[in-house]
Design a protein around this motif. Structure first.
Motif, PDB file in Angstrom:
ATOM      1  N   GLN A 122      50.840  96.645 123.762  1.00  0.00           N
ATOM      2  CA  GLN A 122      50.888  97.764 124.714  1.00  0.00           C
ATOM      3  C   GLN A 122      49.509  98.412 124.828  1.00  0.00           C
ATOM      4  O   GLN A 122      49.029  98.683 125.925  1.00  0.00           O
ATOM      5  CB  GLN A 122      51.929  98.777 124.227  1.00  0.00           C
ATOM      6  CG  GLN A 122      52.212  99.899 125.164  1.00  0.00           C
ATOM      7  CD  GLN A 122      53.320  99.591 126.147  1.00  0.00           C
ATOM      8  OE1 GLN A 122      53.647  98.443 126.413  1.00  0.00           O
ATOM      9  NE2 GLN A 122      53.879 100.616 126.709  1.00  0.00           N
ATOM     10  N   GLU A 123      48.880  98.628 123.692  1.00  0.00           N
ATOM     11  CA  GLU A 123      47.565  99.278 123.681  1.00  0.00           C
ATOM     12  C   GLU A 123      46.498  98.374 124.289  1.00  0.00           C
ATOM     13  O   GLU A 123      45.612  98.853 125.013  1.00  0.00           O
ATOM     14  CB  GLU A 123      47.179  99.680 122.258  1.00  0.00           C
ATOM     15  CG  GLU A 123      45.930 100.525 122.173  1.00  0.00           C
ATOM     16  CD  GLU A 123      45.989 101.821 122.996  1.00  0.00           C
ATOM     17  OE1 GLU A 123      44.910 102.289 123.420  1.00  0.00           O
ATOM     18  OE2 GLU A 123      47.080 102.368 123.243  1.00  0.00           O
ATOM     19  N   ARG A 124      46.571  97.073 124.038  1.00  0.00           N
ATOM     20  CA  ARG A 124      45.606  96.134 124.643  1.00  0.00           C
ATOM     21  C   ARG A 124      45.696  96.178 126.159  1.00  0.00           C
ATOM     22  O   ARG A 124      44.671  96.201 126.849  1.00  0.00           O
ATOM     23  CB  ARG A 124      45.845  94.716 124.130  1.00  0.00           C
ATOM     24  CG  ARG A 124      45.354  94.499 122.700  1.00  0.00           C
ATOM     25  CD  ARG A 124      45.709  93.123 122.179  1.00  0.00           C
ATOM     26  NE  ARG A 124      45.095  92.065 122.980  1.00  0.00           N
ATOM     27  CZ  ARG A 124      45.493  90.796 122.938  1.00  0.00           C
ATOM     28  NH1 ARG A 124      46.492  90.420 122.159  1.00  0.00           N
ATOM     29  NH2 ARG A 124      44.894  89.894 123.684  1.00  0.00           N
ATOM     30  N   MET A 129      43.237  98.912 131.440  1.00  0.00           N
ATOM     31  CA  MET A 129      43.500  99.642 132.689  1.00  0.00           C
ATOM     32  C   MET A 129      42.976 101.063 132.555  1.00  0.00           C
ATOM     33  O   MET A 129      42.811 101.562 131.445  1.00  0.00           O
ATOM     34  CB  MET A 129      45.020  99.693 132.962  1.00  0.00           C
ATOM     35  CG  MET A 129      45.667  98.340 133.102  1.00  0.00           C
ATOM     36  SD  MET A 129      47.463  98.447 133.317  1.00  0.00           S
ATOM     37  CE  MET A 129      47.542  99.002 135.014  1.00  0.00           C
ATOM     38  N   THR A 130      42.778 101.711 133.695  1.00  0.00           N
ATOM     39  CA  THR A 130      42.463 103.137 133.654  1.00  0.00           C
ATOM     40  C   THR A 130      43.755 103.910 133.387  1.00  0.00           C
ATOM     41  O   THR A 130      44.860 103.374 133.589  1.00  0.00           O
ATOM     42  CB  THR A 130      41.870 103.614 134.999  1.00  0.00           C
ATOM     43  OG1 THR A 130      42.875 103.473 136.009  1.00  0.00           O
ATOM     44  CG2 THR A 130      40.624 102.823 135.377  1.00  0.00           C
ATOM     45  N   ASP A 131      43.639 105.148 132.964  1.00  0.00           N
ATOM     46  CA  ASP A 131      44.832 105.977 132.772  1.00  0.00           C
ATOM     47  C   ASP A 131      45.606 106.121 134.080  1.00  0.00           C
ATOM     48  O   ASP A 131      46.829 106.019 134.106  1.00  0.00           O
ATOM     49  CB  ASP A 131      44.461 107.368 132.237  1.00  0.00           C
ATOM     50  CG  ASP A 131      44.024 107.327 130.775  1.00  0.00           C
ATOM     51  OD1 ASP A 131      44.289 106.320 130.089  1.00  0.00           O
ATOM     52  OD2 ASP A 131      43.418 108.323 130.327  1.00  0.00           O
ATOM     53  N   TRP A 134      47.378 102.879 134.845  1.00  0.00           N
ATOM     54  CA  TRP A 134      48.560 102.728 133.981  1.00  0.00           C
ATOM     55  C   TRP A 134      49.726 103.554 134.520  1.00  0.00           C
ATOM     56  O   TRP A 134      50.840 103.057 134.659  1.00  0.00           O
ATOM     57  CB  TRP A 134      48.216 103.153 132.559  1.00  0.00           C
ATOM     58  CG  TRP A 134      49.376 103.088 131.622  1.00  0.00           C
ATOM     59  CD1 TRP A 134      50.224 104.105 131.291  1.00  0.00           C
ATOM     60  CD2 TRP A 134      49.848 101.933 130.928  1.00  0.00           C
ATOM     61  NE1 TRP A 134      51.177 103.659 130.419  1.00  0.00           N
ATOM     62  CE2 TRP A 134      50.969 102.328 130.172  1.00  0.00           C
ATOM     63  CE3 TRP A 134      49.423 100.619 130.851  1.00  0.00           C
ATOM     64  CZ2 TRP A 134      51.674 101.456 129.361  1.00  0.00           C
ATOM     65  CZ3 TRP A 134      50.118  99.741 130.036  1.00  0.00           C
ATOM     66  CH2 TRP A 134      51.241 100.165 129.312  1.00  0.00           C
ATOM     67  N   ASP A 135      49.460 104.811 134.813  1.00  0.00           N
ATOM     68  CA  ASP A 135      50.515 105.689 135.332  1.00  0.00           C
ATOM     69  C   ASP A 135      51.043 105.183 136.673  1.00  0.00           C
ATOM     70  O   ASP A 135      52.250 105.176 136.910  1.00  0.00           O
ATOM     71  CB  ASP A 135      49.991 107.124 135.483  1.00  0.00           C
ATOM     72  CG  ASP A 135      49.683 107.778 134.146  1.00  0.00           C
ATOM     73  OD1 ASP A 135      50.174 107.292 133.099  1.00  0.00           O
ATOM     74  OD2 ASP A 135      48.931 108.773 134.147  1.00  0.00           O
ATOM     75  N   ARG A 136      50.141 104.742 137.531  1.00  0.00           N
ATOM     76  CA  ARG A 136      50.532 104.222 138.843  1.00  0.00           C
ATOM     77  C   ARG A 136      51.392 102.961 138.679  1.00  0.00           C
ATOM     78  O   ARG A 136      52.407 102.797 139.351  1.00  0.00           O
ATOM     79  CB  ARG A 136      49.280 103.931 139.673  1.00  0.00           C
ATOM     80  CG  ARG A 136      49.546 103.572 141.110  1.00  0.00           C
ATOM     81  CD  ARG A 136      48.264 103.477 141.948  1.00  0.00           C
ATOM     82  NE  ARG A 136      47.251 102.613 141.365  1.00  0.00           N
ATOM     83  CZ  ARG A 136      46.088 103.043 140.819  1.00  0.00           C
ATOM     84  NH1 ARG A 136      45.799 104.325 140.806  1.00  0.00           N
ATOM     85  NH2 ARG A 136      45.227 102.198 140.319  1.00  0.00           N
ATOM     86  N   MET A 137      51.000 102.095 137.748  1.00  0.00           N
ATOM     87  CA  MET A 137      51.772 100.874 137.498  1.00  0.00           C
ATOM     88  C   MET A 137      53.188 101.214 137.048  1.00  0.00           C
ATOM     89  O   MET A 137      54.157 100.645 137.547  1.00  0.00           O
ATOM     90  CB  MET A 137      51.104 100.010 136.422  1.00  0.00           C
ATOM     91  CG  MET A 137      51.916  98.774 136.060  1.00  0.00           C
ATOM     92  SD  MET A 137      51.498  98.055 134.451  1.00  0.00           S
ATOM     93  CE  MET A 137      51.934  99.358 133.310  1.00  0.00           C
ATOM     94  N   GLN A 138      53.331 102.144 136.121  1.00  0.00           N
ATOM     95  CA  GLN A 138      54.648 102.519 135.611  1.00  0.00           C
ATOM     96  C   GLN A 138      55.539 103.040 136.744  1.00  0.00           C
ATOM     97  O   GLN A 138      56.694 102.645 136.869  1.00  0.00           O
ATOM     98  CB  GLN A 138      54.527 103.577 134.507  1.00  0.00           C
ATOM     99  CG  GLN A 138      53.751 103.126 133.290  1.00  0.00           C
ATOM    100  CD  GLN A 138      54.523 102.148 132.430  1.00  0.00           C
ATOM    101  OE1 GLN A 138      54.953 101.087 132.869  1.00  0.00           O
ATOM    102  NE2 GLN A 138      54.697 102.492 131.176  1.00  0.00           N
ATOM    103  N   ARG A 139      54.992 103.925 137.563  1.00  0.00           N
ATOM    104  CA  ARG A 139      55.754 104.485 138.682  1.00  0.00           C
ATOM    105  C   ARG A 139      56.072 103.419 139.719  1.00  0.00           C
ATOM    106  O   ARG A 139      57.193 103.329 140.218  1.00  0.00           O
ATOM    107  CB  ARG A 139      54.977 105.633 139.348  1.00  0.00           C
ATOM    108  CG  ARG A 139      54.982 106.932 138.570  1.00  0.00           C
ATOM    109  CD  ARG A 139      54.408 108.090 139.393  1.00  0.00           C
ATOM    110  NE  ARG A 139      53.170 107.774 140.078  1.00  0.00           N
ATOM    111  CZ  ARG A 139      51.951 107.860 139.529  1.00  0.00           C
ATOM    112  NH1 ARG A 139      51.812 108.258 138.287  1.00  0.00           N
ATOM    113  NH2 ARG A 139      50.875 107.570 140.232  1.00  0.00           N
TER     114      ARG A 139
END
Length: 155
Positions: A122-124, A129-131, A134-139
């Protein structure tokens, strides 16, 4: 249709098909997580099932399949080794056709032991990715899953 770019640095150009792009991303991410879980006897797909059971607790096989968006055959095939290896248990529900699935105490212990490997994967990925990405991907992935489920119902 445009031709693929000749630039090898842009090897993952978008394809004109949402399904192809999502499946390609899923394979790449799965390989990363499988790399970290290598040698544990569990693959990323099975780890996802175990993680869902940690969150859900005892759940019917049908509800688990719906949550994971897995058809019953694929889910049954994925559950078999987890049952055989003692990660999970199955019992009949109130309705004889219903199977209830839950983690065993041994499954919970093993999950806790493997959690650092999952966290490393998960951390790798997160570090690559940028923060904001990452947030955009999750959404976006949650939105895509919901939209595809809705689109299936409107057929």
């Amino acid at each position: 249709m445009k031709h693929a770019p000749k630039n090898p640095d842009n090897a993952f150009f978008p394809l004109p098909c949402a399904c192809a792009n999502i499946r390609r991303a899923a394979r790449a991410v799965t390989r990363l997580y499988d790399q970290e879980l290598s040698g544990t006897g569990l693959e990323a797909t099975q780890f996802s099932i175990v993680m869902a059971l940690v969150k859900a607790g005892e759940i019917s096989q049908g509800h688990l399949g719906a949550f994971l968006v897995l058809d019953s055959t694929t889910l049954s095939r994925s559950l078999r080794p987890l049952l055989r290896e003692g990660w999970i248990r199955s019992r009949p529900g109130d309705d004889r056709r219903e199977k209830l699935i839950d983690l065993t105490p041994e499954g919970r212990r093993r999950f806790s032991a493997l959690l650092p490997k999952w966290e490393k994967a998960q951390e790798r990925l997160r570090q690559a990715m940028t923060d904001a990405g990452w947030d955009r991907m999750q959404r976006t992935l949650a939105d895509v899953t919901e939209a595809a489920a809705l689109a299936r119902k409107t057929r």
